[in-house]
Design a protein around this motif. Sequence first.
Motif, PDB file in Angstrom:
ATOM      1  N   ARG A 168      38.895  47.743  57.231  1.00 13.37           N
ATOM      2  CA  ARG A 168      39.357  46.531  57.905  1.00 13.37           C
ATOM      3  C   ARG A 168      38.572  45.308  57.450  1.00 13.37           C
ATOM      4  O   ARG A 168      39.139  44.236  57.210  1.00 13.37           O
ATOM      5  N   ARG A 169      37.259  45.454  57.297  1.00 15.05           N
ATOM      6  CA  ARG A 169      36.423  44.338  56.861  1.00 15.05           C
ATOM      7  C   ARG A 169      36.737  43.950  55.422  1.00 15.05           C
ATOM      8  O   ARG A 169      36.751  42.765  55.073  1.00 15.05           O
ATOM      9  N   VAL A 170      36.967  44.949  54.588  1.00 14.39           N
ATOM     10  CA  VAL A 170      37.219  44.689  53.171  1.00 14.39           C
ATOM     11  C   VAL A 170      38.559  43.985  52.960  1.00 14.39           C
ATOM     12  O   VAL A 170      38.701  43.172  52.040  1.00 14.39           O
ATOM     13  N   LYS A 171      39.533  44.245  53.802  1.00 15.98           N
ATOM     14  CA  LYS A 171      40.837  43.591  53.668  1.00 15.98           C
ATOM     15  C   LYS A 171      40.701  42.081  53.736  1.00 15.98           C
ATOM     16  O   LYS A 171      41.406  41.345  53.045  1.00 15.98           O
ATOM     17  N   ARG A 172      39.799  41.589  54.576  1.00 19.39           N
ATOM     18  CA  ARG A 172      39.570  40.143  54.679  1.00 19.39           C
ATOM     19  C   ARG A 172      38.995  39.593  53.379  1.00 19.39           C
ATOM     20  O   ARG A 172      39.347  38.490  52.955  1.00 19.39           O
ATOM     21  N   ILE A 173      38.108  40.358  52.759  1.00 27.06           N
ATOM     22  CA  ILE A 173      37.497  39.914  51.497  1.00 27.06           C
ATOM     23  C   ILE A 173      38.539  39.888  50.383  1.00 27.06           C
ATOM     24  O   ILE A 173      38.547  38.989  49.537  1.00 27.06           O
ATOM     25  N   ILE A 174      39.434  40.866  50.393  1.00 30.45           N
ATOM     26  CA  ILE A 174      40.488  40.922  49.372  1.00 30.45           C
ATOM     27  C   ILE A 174      41.371  39.684  49.455  1.00 30.45           C
ATOM     28  O   ILE A 174      41.758  39.114  48.433  1.00 30.45           O
ATOM     29  N   ARG A 175      41.668  39.243  50.669  1.00 29.23           N
ATOM     30  CA  ARG A 175      42.484  38.029  50.825  1.00 29.23           C
ATOM     31  C   ARG A 175      41.708  36.784  50.380  1.00 29.23           C
ATOM     32  O   ARG A 175      42.297  35.829  49.869  1.00 29.23           O
ATOM     33  N   LYS A 176      40.399  36.813  50.550  1.00 26.30           N
ATOM     34  CA  LYS A 176      39.573  35.656  50.197  1.00 26.30           C
ATOM     35  C   LYS A 176      39.322  35.562  48.694  1.00 26.30           C
ATOM     36  O   LYS A 176      39.256  34.465  48.131  1.00 26.30           O
ATOM     37  N   TYR A 177      39.153  36.717  48.036  1.00 32.48           N
ATOM     38  CA  TYR A 177      38.861  36.730  46.599  1.00 32.48           C
ATOM     39  C   TYR A 177      39.885  37.600  45.864  1.00 32.48           C
ATOM     40  O   TYR A 177      39.556  38.674  45.344  1.00 32.48           O
ATOM     41  N   PRO A 178      41.127  37.150  45.790  1.00 29.78           N
ATOM     42  CA  PRO A 178      42.176  37.979  45.161  1.00 29.78           C
ATOM     43  C   PRO A 178      41.932  38.249  43.677  1.00 29.78           C
ATOM     44  O   PRO A 178      42.243  39.339  43.188  1.00 29.78           O
ATOM     45  N   ARG A 179      41.361  37.268  42.961  1.00 32.97           N
ATOM     46  CA  ARG A 179      41.127  37.466  41.519  1.00 32.97           C
ATOM     47  C   ARG A 179      40.163  38.616  41.284  1.00 32.97           C
ATOM     48  O   ARG A 179      40.455  39.531  40.501  1.00 32.97           O
ATOM     49  N   GLN A 180      39.019  38.570  41.921  1.00 28.41           N
ATOM     50  CA  GLN A 180      38.018  39.613  41.724  1.00 28.41           C
ATOM     51  C   GLN A 180      38.541  40.979  42.167  1.00 28.41           C
ATOM     52  O   GLN A 180      38.375  41.976  41.467  1.00 28.41           O
ATOM     53  N   CYS A 181      39.176  41.009  43.328  1.00 28.31           N
ATOM     54  CA  CYS A 181      39.631  42.295  43.882  1.00 28.31           C
ATOM     55  C   CYS A 181      40.773  42.884  43.064  1.00 28.31           C
ATOM     56  O   CYS A 181      40.875  44.111  42.933  1.00 28.31           O
ATOM     57  N   ARG A 182      41.617  42.026  42.509  1.00 31.57           N
ATOM     58  CA  ARG A 182      42.708  42.515  41.652  1.00 31.57           C
ATOM     59  C   ARG A 182      42.152  43.216  40.420  1.00 31.57           C
ATOM     60  O   ARG A 182      42.624  44.293  40.025  1.00 31.57           O
ATOM     61  N   VAL A 183      41.133  42.630  39.812  1.00 31.57           N
ATOM     62  CA  VAL A 183      40.518  43.239  38.630  1.00 31.57           C
ATOM     63  C   VAL A 183      39.791  44.526  39.002  1.00 31.57           C
ATOM     64  O   VAL A 183      39.864  45.521  38.272  1.00 31.57           O
ATOM     65  N   ILE A 184      39.089  44.515  40.120  1.00 32.03           N
ATOM     66  CA  ILE A 184      38.379  45.723  40.567  1.00 32.03           C
ATOM     67  C   ILE A 184      39.359  46.888  40.733  1.00 32.03           C
ATOM     68  O   ILE A 184      39.130  47.995  40.240  1.00 32.03           O
ATOM     69  N   GLN A 185      40.456  46.630  41.433  1.00 34.20           N
ATOM     70  CA  GLN A 185      41.447  47.686  41.662  1.00 34.20           C
ATOM     71  C   GLN A 185      42.052  48.180  40.352  1.00 34.20           C
ATOM     72  O   GLN A 185      42.239  49.386  40.157  1.00 34.20           O
ATOM     73  N   ARG A 186      42.347  47.250  39.445  1.00 35.89           N
ATOM     74  CA  ARG A 186      42.938  47.625  38.156  1.00 35.89           C
ATOM     75  C   ARG A 186      41.985  48.480  37.330  1.00 35.89           C
ATOM     76  O   ARG A 186      42.372  49.518  36.783  1.00 35.89           O
ATOM     77  N   GLU A 187      40.729  48.061  37.254  1.00 40.42           N
ATOM     78  CA  GLU A 187      39.775  48.781  36.423  1.00 40.42           C
ATOM     79  C   GLU A 187      39.388  50.133  37.034  1.00 40.42           C
ATOM     80  O   GLU A 187      39.162  51.105  36.307  1.00 40.42           O
ATOM     81  N   LEU A 188      39.321  50.194  38.356  1.00 41.56           N
ATOM     82  CA  LEU A 188      39.008  51.482  38.984  1.00 41.56           C
ATOM     83  C   LEU A 188      40.154  52.474  38.805  1.00 41.56           C
ATOM     84  O   LEU A 188      39.924  53.678  38.667  1.00 41.56           O
ATOM     85  N   LYS A 189      41.380  51.963  38.790  1.00 46.05           N
ATOM     86  CA  LYS A 189      42.527  52.841  38.539  1.00 46.05           C
ATOM     87  C   LYS A 189      42.464  53.385  37.107  1.00 46.05           C
ATOM     88  O   LYS A 189      42.720  54.569  36.867  1.00 46.05           O
ATOM     89  N   ALA A 190      42.101  52.509  36.163  1.00 44.66           N
ATOM     90  CA  ALA A 190      41.951  52.949  34.774  1.00 44.66           C
ATOM     91  C   ALA A 190      40.813  53.954  34.651  1.00 44.66           C
ATOM     92  O   ALA A 190      40.913  54.947  33.922  1.00 44.66           O
ATOM     93  N   LEU A 191      39.731  53.710  35.387  1.00 40.50           N
ATOM     94  CA  LEU A 191      38.588  54.623  35.374  1.00 40.50           C
ATOM     95  C   LEU A 191      38.981  55.991  35.922  1.00 40.50           C
ATOM     96  O   LEU A 191      38.583  57.025  35.368  1.00 40.50           O
ATOM     97  N   GLU A 192      39.778  56.008  36.986  1.00 39.44           N
ATOM     98  CA  GLU A 192      40.258  57.274  37.538  1.00 39.44           C
ATOM     99  C   GLU A 192      41.079  58.047  36.498  1.00 39.44           C
ATOM    100  O   GLU A 192      41.026  59.270  36.429  1.00 39.44           O
TER     101      GLU A 192
END
Length: 277
Positions: free
Chosen positions: A121-145
């Motif tokens: 729940r706390r992280v969802k607020r950060i994702i809305r605040k920093y969409p650029r950083q979080c978008r890259v994090i999600q993309r790269e972690l998916k590639a890492l998986e």
Amino acid sequence: MFGYVTILEPELKVKDFRRYKSFYCGLCRELKERYGHLGQMTLTYDMTFAILLLTSLYENEITGEKIRCKVHPVKRQEILRSAATEYGADMNMILAYYHLKDDWTDEKKVSGFLGTCALRRRVKRIIRKYPRQCRVIQRELKALEGYEAENSQEIYLPAGCFGRLMAELMVWKRDQWEETLRSLGFFLGKFIYIMDAYDDLEKDLKEGNYNPLKNLYKEPDYHKRCRDMLCMMIAECCAGFEKLPCIQDIDILRNILYDGVWNQFRKIEQERKEKEK
């Protein structure tokens, strides 16, 4: 995958050590005020480096105060904070969340599952605040998986994912320093990933977990090749760092990048030599 970017305390002046500790405590306080005790539990040294670097680069105003906390209930501790501390706290939470998620996905650790649920729940607020950083994090972690699922033994592929992740986190503002900060973060991220794989190899071999160094471990020059990779990564990181006009806290920052990042490597090498004896 955290905790490698810290100081080498014996090589720091006393005043610089106290200042570093005050910034670390400032991050701890920021996490508590913004995210409660759960936030404090995500505290890492790595983000303290980012806060010091960004504060120095952008010459942010630094505020200080003395407080008591559970760790130091008797004597008041000085804490230092800047505008970069808030950003560092948010990024610290994001990294902690995905680290716990990775623990659950890779090793089915109950602590990883519970931590992910508690922070979501706390992280969802950060994702809305920093969409650029979080978008890259999600993309790269998916590639890492994906590389982990393939059991890829090409270390630079998964390390590159973590490098791009860290590159995005280091870019606080899209300005003239973006390219240099991105390069610094990219190679620092690759260093962290390779160092983590090197650190965890024996445990991963015993437990059957993914590790991209398993094949290289069979080679007679395994330790030298790992050291060479780490040296290349941190050399490129330092080259980017030296292009930045940082003056404030420069001795602390150089202590971390030139000495502190090698703390765990030296420990592993020492343990290995003792075993060989």
